[in-house]
Design a protein around this motif. Structure first.
Motif, PDB file in Angstrom:
ATOM      1  N   PRO A 176     -19.647 -19.909 -39.638  1.00 44.64           N
ATOM      2  CA  PRO A 176     -19.773 -18.366 -38.973  1.00 44.64           C
ATOM      3  C   PRO A 176     -18.568 -17.680 -39.629  1.00 44.64           C
ATOM      4  CG  PRO A 176     -20.374 -20.078 -37.497  1.00 44.64           C
ATOM      5  CD  PRO A 176     -19.876 -20.745 -38.561  1.00 44.64           C
ATOM      6  N   LEU A 177     -18.861 -16.480 -39.836  1.00 43.94           N
ATOM      7  CA  LEU A 177     -17.593 -15.446 -40.229  1.00 43.94           C
ATOM      8  C   LEU A 177     -16.288 -15.333 -39.205  1.00 43.94           C
ATOM      9  CD1 LEU A 177     -19.609 -12.549 -41.926  1.00 43.94           C
ATOM     10  CD2 LEU A 177     -18.219 -14.307 -43.049  1.00 43.94           C
ATOM     11  N   GLY A 178     -16.748 -15.423 -37.962  1.00 42.60           N
ATOM     12  CA  GLY A 178     -15.785 -15.214 -36.778  1.00 42.60           C
ATOM     13  C   GLY A 178     -15.090 -13.812 -36.881  1.00 42.60           C
ATOM     14  N   VAL A 179     -14.268 -13.688 -35.753  1.00 41.98           N
ATOM     15  CA  VAL A 179     -13.922 -12.092 -35.783  1.00 41.98           C
ATOM     16  C   VAL A 179     -13.077 -11.791 -36.806  1.00 41.98           C
ATOM     17  CG1 VAL A 179     -12.014 -10.900 -34.383  1.00 41.98           C
ATOM     18  CG2 VAL A 179     -13.422 -12.602 -33.119  1.00 41.98           C
ATOM     19  N   LEU A 180     -12.363 -12.526 -37.470  1.00 38.90           N
ATOM     20  CA  LEU A 180     -11.575 -12.106 -38.687  1.00 38.90           C
ATOM     21  C   LEU A 180     -12.452 -11.958 -40.064  1.00 38.90           C
ATOM     22  CD1 LEU A 180      -9.006 -11.554 -40.222  1.00 38.90           C
ATOM     23  CD2 LEU A 180      -8.530 -14.128 -40.656  1.00 38.90           C
ATOM     24  N   GLY A 181     -13.283 -12.729 -40.125  1.00 41.72           N
ATOM     25  CA  GLY A 181     -14.252 -12.883 -41.112  1.00 41.72           C
ATOM     26  C   GLY A 181     -15.130 -11.645 -41.064  1.00 41.72           C
ATOM     27  N   GLU A 182     -15.649 -11.265 -39.900  1.00 42.31           N
ATOM     28  CA  GLU A 182     -16.420  -9.897 -39.896  1.00 42.31           C
ATOM     29  C   GLU A 182     -15.594  -8.755 -40.130  1.00 42.31           C
ATOM     30  OE1 GLU A 182     -19.413  -9.419 -39.398  1.00 42.31           O
ATOM     31  OE2 GLU A 182     -20.411 -11.123 -38.500  1.00 42.31           O
ATOM     32  N   ALA A 183     -14.357  -8.827 -39.677  1.00 47.08           N
ATOM     33  CA  ALA A 183     -13.390  -7.615 -39.775  1.00 47.08           C
ATOM     34  C   ALA A 183     -13.123  -7.254 -41.171  1.00 47.08           C
ATOM     35  CB  ALA A 183     -12.046  -7.658 -39.028  1.00 47.08           C
ATOM     36  N   VAL A 184     -12.853  -8.232 -42.130  1.00 49.27           N
ATOM     37  CA  VAL A 184     -12.538  -8.569 -43.482  1.00 49.27           C
ATOM     38  C   VAL A 184     -13.710  -7.901 -44.286  1.00 49.27           C
ATOM     39  CG1 VAL A 184     -12.276  -9.862 -45.385  1.00 49.27           C
ATOM     40  CG2 VAL A 184     -10.600 -10.179 -43.521  1.00 49.27           C
ATOM     41  N   VAL A 185     -14.998  -8.386 -43.957  1.00 49.62           N
ATOM     42  CA  VAL A 185     -16.261  -8.048 -44.600  1.00 49.62           C
ATOM     43  C   VAL A 185     -16.390  -6.473 -44.396  1.00 49.62           C
ATOM     44  CG1 VAL A 185     -18.485  -8.540 -44.718  1.00 49.62           C
ATOM     45  CG2 VAL A 185     -17.237 -10.451 -44.555  1.00 49.62           C
ATOM     46  N   GLN A 186     -16.290  -6.259 -43.077  1.00 50.72           N
ATOM     47  CA  GLN A 186     -16.605  -4.721 -42.688  1.00 50.72           C
ATOM     48  C   GLN A 186     -15.618  -3.959 -43.594  1.00 50.72           C
ATOM     49  OE1 GLN A 186     -18.864  -3.039 -41.024  1.00 50.72           O
ATOM     50  NE2 GLN A 186     -17.769  -1.087 -41.255  1.00 50.72           N
ATOM     51  N   ALA A 187     -14.214  -4.144 -43.799  1.00 50.83           N
ATOM     52  CA  ALA A 187     -13.421  -3.496 -44.579  1.00 50.83           C
ATOM     53  C   ALA A 187     -13.818  -3.430 -45.921  1.00 50.83           C
ATOM     54  CB  ALA A 187     -11.939  -4.068 -44.309  1.00 50.83           C
ATOM     55  N   VAL A 188     -14.147  -4.406 -46.602  1.00 48.13           N
ATOM     56  CA  VAL A 188     -14.361  -4.598 -47.993  1.00 48.13           C
ATOM     57  C   VAL A 188     -15.916  -3.973 -48.380  1.00 48.13           C
ATOM     58  CG1 VAL A 188     -14.533  -5.917 -49.878  1.00 48.13           C
ATOM     59  CG2 VAL A 188     -12.858  -6.570 -48.243  1.00 48.13           C
ATOM     60  N   LEU A 189     -16.688  -4.319 -47.314  1.00 40.95           N
ATOM     61  CA  LEU A 189     -18.130  -3.924 -47.605  1.00 40.95           C
ATOM     62  C   LEU A 189     -18.723  -3.090 -46.518  1.00 40.95           C
ATOM     63  CD1 LEU A 189     -19.635  -7.355 -48.938  1.00 40.95           C
ATOM     64  CD2 LEU A 189     -18.944  -5.165 -50.422  1.00 40.95           C
TER      65      LEU A 189
END
Length: 329
Positions: A176-189
């Motif tokens: 799972p992406l997790g909190v950090l993963g979701e935040a990074v993906v949202q920032a980039v895409l």
């Protein structure tokens, strides 16, 4: 000394250019600002922005009254190129200034903004990271500052790159992406459909989109992902906590290359990553106090530090503690 004698201080950053004119008592007579004046990050516009800020600061001031000038810039090495130097010289003389400006590095300016002491150590951790040893207000040694490709350990760029690597590693493992993963993906895409990564095929598409997008942009923009790391840290994300802890350790190690237990001078910390409000900055201060004795200070107004150094160039007797406090407050 004539009452009309003035000094000029400058700070040429990647985001903004700031110029200050001050009298021998440290009173600010004029201020000017413009867009980024770092000649490395803004090769096409830096000189023009520099000239714009200088002209604004000199409004209502006789340029001939400026008798000393100190200007700090992280991109100072670019001024060694004849074409870049010629552009800055033209902007300077075009403002009517006749005194020869002294260009110095951002480490010296940051140190002077944090303390009036002549000797000590300075660490800058923002987009990049760099450490310097200062003696008699001049930089004598550095450690780090190798740039994003070769170093900048613990910097905003390092945090952003490691955050992206952790996301890609998790995608490879199907985690799972997790909190950090979701935040990074949202920032980039920012336009991504959250449902796309629900299955393995979606994960593969997400990975490819992330890699393609990151590699299509200037590498330095990875530093923008330091913000999601801090946000995830505040939400107790384990990966973000590990990255923040490691960044503080790397910055402490960089400082240790220069700052020894026998040093009595202060350590000045500068830059957003090393700031008191940053989780990296807080852990960094804790780590430094565990490893070293000595005063740890926070850099203040960089252009004020440059202006104070200009007073010292004009007359060392003018580089007083009271003038320092007046200019950097």
């Amino acid at each position: 000394m004539p009452a009309s004698t003035l000094v000029l201080g400058g700070d040429l950053g990647g985001t903004s250019t700031r110029i200050v004119i001050a009298d021998p008592e440290g009173n600010v007579i004029g201020r000017g600002a413009a867009a980024g004046g770092n000649p490395t990050s803004h090769p096409a516009t830096a000189a023009a922005n520099f000239g714009q800020a200088v002209h604004a600061a000199l409004e209502g001031v006789d340029p001939a009254s400026v008798r000393a000038a100190v200007i700090g810039t992280a991109g100072g090495s670019a001024l060694g190129r004849p074409d870049v130097k010629a552009q800055f010289d033209a902007a300077w003389s075009g403002a009517g200034l006749t005194v020869e400006p002294r260009f110095i590095g951002d480490l010296e300016v940051a140190f002077a903004s944090g303390t009036p002491e002549p000797d000590g150590t300075v660490l800058i951790a923002g987009t990049g990271s760099n450490t310097g040893l200062v003696r008699d207000h001049e930089l004598v040694r550095t450690a780090g500052g190798h740039g994003w490709l070769l170093g900048d350990d613990g910097s905003g760029f390092w945090l952003g790159r490691e955050a992206m690597r952790s996301v890609l590693r998790g995608i490879d493992l199907g985690e799972p992406l997790g909190v950090l993963g979701e935040a990074v993906v949202q920032a980039v895409l920012p336009d991504r459909d959250p449902a796309v990564s629900a299955e393995r095929e979606g994960y593969d598409l997400l990975r490819d989109d992330l890699i393609r997008t990151v590699n299509s942009r200037p590498p330095v923009l990875l530093a923008e992902l330091a913000r999601p790391v801090v946000a995830a840290y505040d939400q107790n994300d384990k990966t973000a906590h590990a990255l923040v802890k490691r960044a503080a350790e790397l910055l402490t190690e960089t400082v240790s290359r220069l700052w020894t237990t026998s040093d009595n001078g202060p350590l000045v910390l500068a830059g957003s990553v090393a700031g008191e409000s940053s989780p990296v900055g807080r852990l960094l201060r804790q780590s430094i106090h565990e490893h070293f004795d000595g005063e740890v200070l926070t850099a203040r107004d960089g252009v004020g530090g440059a202006t104070w150094l200009a007073l010292g160039v004009l007359d060392p007797a003018l580089a007083t503690r009271s003038n320092h406090a007046r200019l950097v407050s």
